[in-house]
Structures are given as structure tokens and as C-alpha cells.
Design a protein around this motif. Structure first.
Motif, PDB file in Angstrom:
ATOM      1  N   GLU A 127       0.984  -1.371   0.171  1.00  0.00           N
ATOM      2  CA  GLU A 127       0.020  -0.063  -0.017  1.00  0.00           C
ATOM      3  C   GLU A 127       1.002   1.255   0.092  1.00  0.00           C
ATOM      4  O   GLU A 127       0.349   2.156  -0.627  1.00  0.00           O
ATOM      5  N   ASP A 128       1.901   1.027   0.739  1.00  0.00           N
ATOM      6  CA  ASP A 128       2.873   2.426   0.694  1.00  0.00           C
ATOM      7  C   ASP A 128       3.667   2.793  -0.546  1.00  0.00           C
ATOM      8  O   ASP A 128       3.677   3.586  -0.728  1.00  0.00           O
ATOM      9  N   VAL A 129       3.791   1.584  -1.191  1.00  0.00           N
ATOM     10  CA  VAL A 129       4.423   1.528  -2.538  1.00  0.00           C
ATOM     11  C   VAL A 129       3.509   2.126  -3.474  1.00  0.00           C
ATOM     12  O   VAL A 129       3.755   2.932  -4.379  1.00  0.00           O
ATOM     13  N   ASP A 130       2.281   1.783  -3.578  1.00  0.00           N
ATOM     14  CA  ASP A 130       1.124   2.141  -4.327  1.00  0.00           C
ATOM     15  C   ASP A 130       1.028   3.626  -4.071  1.00  0.00           C
ATOM     16  O   ASP A 130       0.785   4.686  -5.143  1.00  0.00           O
ATOM     17  N   ASP A 131       0.834   4.130  -2.840  1.00  0.00           N
ATOM     18  CA  ASP A 131       0.785   5.582  -2.498  1.00  0.00           C
ATOM     19  C   ASP A 131       2.014   6.518  -3.186  1.00  0.00           C
ATOM     20  O   ASP A 131       1.579   7.560  -3.425  1.00  0.00           O
ATOM     21  N   ALA A 132       3.144   5.853  -2.999  1.00  0.00           N
ATOM     22  CA  ALA A 132       4.240   6.422  -3.818  1.00  0.00           C
ATOM     23  C   ALA A 132       4.153   6.530  -5.230  1.00  0.00           C
ATOM     24  O   ALA A 132       5.089   7.432  -5.869  1.00  0.00           O
ATOM     25  N   LEU A 133       3.747   5.549  -5.824  1.00  0.00           N
ATOM     26  CA  LEU A 133       3.546   5.422  -7.335  1.00  0.00           C
ATOM     27  C   LEU A 133       2.054   6.435  -7.959  1.00  0.00           C
ATOM     28  O   LEU A 133       1.635   6.004  -8.859  1.00  0.00           O
ATOM     29  N   VAL A 134       1.487   7.333  -7.114  1.00  0.00           N
ATOM     30  CA  VAL A 134       0.258   7.918  -7.391  1.00  0.00           C
ATOM     31  C   VAL A 134       0.351   8.522  -8.943  1.00  0.00           C
ATOM     32  O   VAL A 134      -0.475   8.548  -9.688  1.00  0.00           O
ATOM     33  N   SER A 135       1.610   8.876  -9.265  1.00  0.00           N
ATOM     34  CA  SER A 135       1.729   9.378 -10.797  1.00  0.00           C
ATOM     35  C   SER A 135       2.235   8.513 -11.683  1.00  0.00           C
ATOM     36  O   SER A 135       2.511   9.185 -12.933  1.00  0.00           O
ATOM     37  N   ALA A 136       2.534   7.346 -11.421  1.00  0.00           N
ATOM     38  CA  ALA A 136       3.392   6.567 -12.316  1.00  0.00           C
ATOM     39  C   ALA A 136       2.550   5.865 -13.277  1.00  0.00           C
ATOM     40  O   ALA A 136       1.321   5.519 -12.986  1.00  0.00           O
ATOM     41  N   VAL A 137       2.789   5.614 -14.444  1.00  0.00           N
ATOM     42  CA  VAL A 137       2.053   5.041 -15.464  1.00  0.00           C
ATOM     43  C   VAL A 137       2.786   3.580 -16.126  1.00  0.00           C
ATOM     44  O   VAL A 137       4.114   3.664 -16.507  1.00  0.00           O
ATOM     45  N   TYR A 138       2.207   2.460 -15.790  1.00  0.00           N
ATOM     46  CA  TYR A 138       2.916   1.288 -16.486  1.00  0.00           C
ATOM     47  C   TYR A 138       1.938   0.230 -16.724  1.00  0.00           C
ATOM     48  O   TYR A 138       0.763   0.622 -16.342  1.00  0.00           O
TER      49      TYR A 138
END
Length: 130
Positions: free
Chosen positions: A33-44
């Protein structure tokens, strides 16, 4: 637990070189969940379950998740985010001191430095469209 979990207890054991704790599944879910929160603007690219379809991205997320658990264990956090928020605490009659809120990563999450670097090396931080 709902949501995507990016690493397994076996991967955590390989990452830390120590046996995974008994609550590894919970810790990995919280760290994911922490990783998801950090990736809020990542696109893959993702598959039908929302998991990364690129093996390199999937590995970066697994590494970041394991690094996050390792960091939380080193700081005494149980995955709730409460550890390290106070320099001293007493319960009777209540005494708190020196609040230390200082998340600096994207998504306002206290992301482990090694987790941040794993995501940055994969081109996921800062958010990159590719």
C-alpha cells in the motif's frame, strides 16, 4: 487483505537474509500500500488483476515492498506508520513529546530510501509516462 501485494514472504527472506516474520503477509500488504501511494503518478502496463505486466517493473515493486518492510522493522514500525512519530511517550498521566512527522516521498508516505531508489531506477519515480 484486499489490494495488490507485490512481494512474497520468500522474497522478503531473500531480500533481508533473515527468516520472514510470522506476520509477513500483513507487513507485505501494508508495505505494498505504501508503494502504491508513492506511485500515484506512475504509469505502467498492467494485467487484468492490476499487477505490472513488465517483469522489470514487477521486480522493482517487489524490491521496493521488501525494502519498505525492512525499513519499518529497522525503525520499530509495525506497518501502521505510528513508530517514530514521538521522541518520548508516557501513558500515566499522558505525556507526549517532540512530534516527528516527516514523510517526504510522493503520496506523503514515509517511504524507505532503498524502496525509493528501486522505484526510481525502474523509471517509476518521479512519475514517468512510457
Amino acid at each position: 487483505m484486499a489490494g495488490r501485494v507485490y512481494a512474497t514472504p520468500e522474497q522478503l527472506t531473500a531480500w533481508t537474509g533473515k527468516p520472514a516474520p510470522g506476520d509477513a503477509d500483513r507487513l507485505l500488504a501494508r508495505a505494498s500500500e505504501d508503494v502504491d501511494d508513492a506511485l500515484v503518478s506512475a504509469v505502467y502496463r498492467t494485467d487484468a488483476l492490476g499487477m505490472p505486466s513488465d517483469p522489470a517493473v514487477l521486480q522493482a515493486l517487489a524490491d521496493a515492498t521488501c525494502a519498505q518492510v525492512e525499513y519499518q522493522q529497522a525503525t520499530g514500525d509495525d506497518g501502521t506508520g505510528a513508530a517514530g512519530r514521538w521522541a518520548s511517550v508516557s501513558l500515566g498521566p499522558v505525556s507526549l513529546g517532540d512530534r516527528r512527522d516527516n514523510p517526504t516521498a510522493a503520496g506523503d508516505v514515509d517511504l524507505a530510501p532503498r524502496a525509493y531508489r528501486a522505484l526510481r531506477r525502474a523509471g517509476l519515480l518521479p512519475g514517468v509516462i512510457w
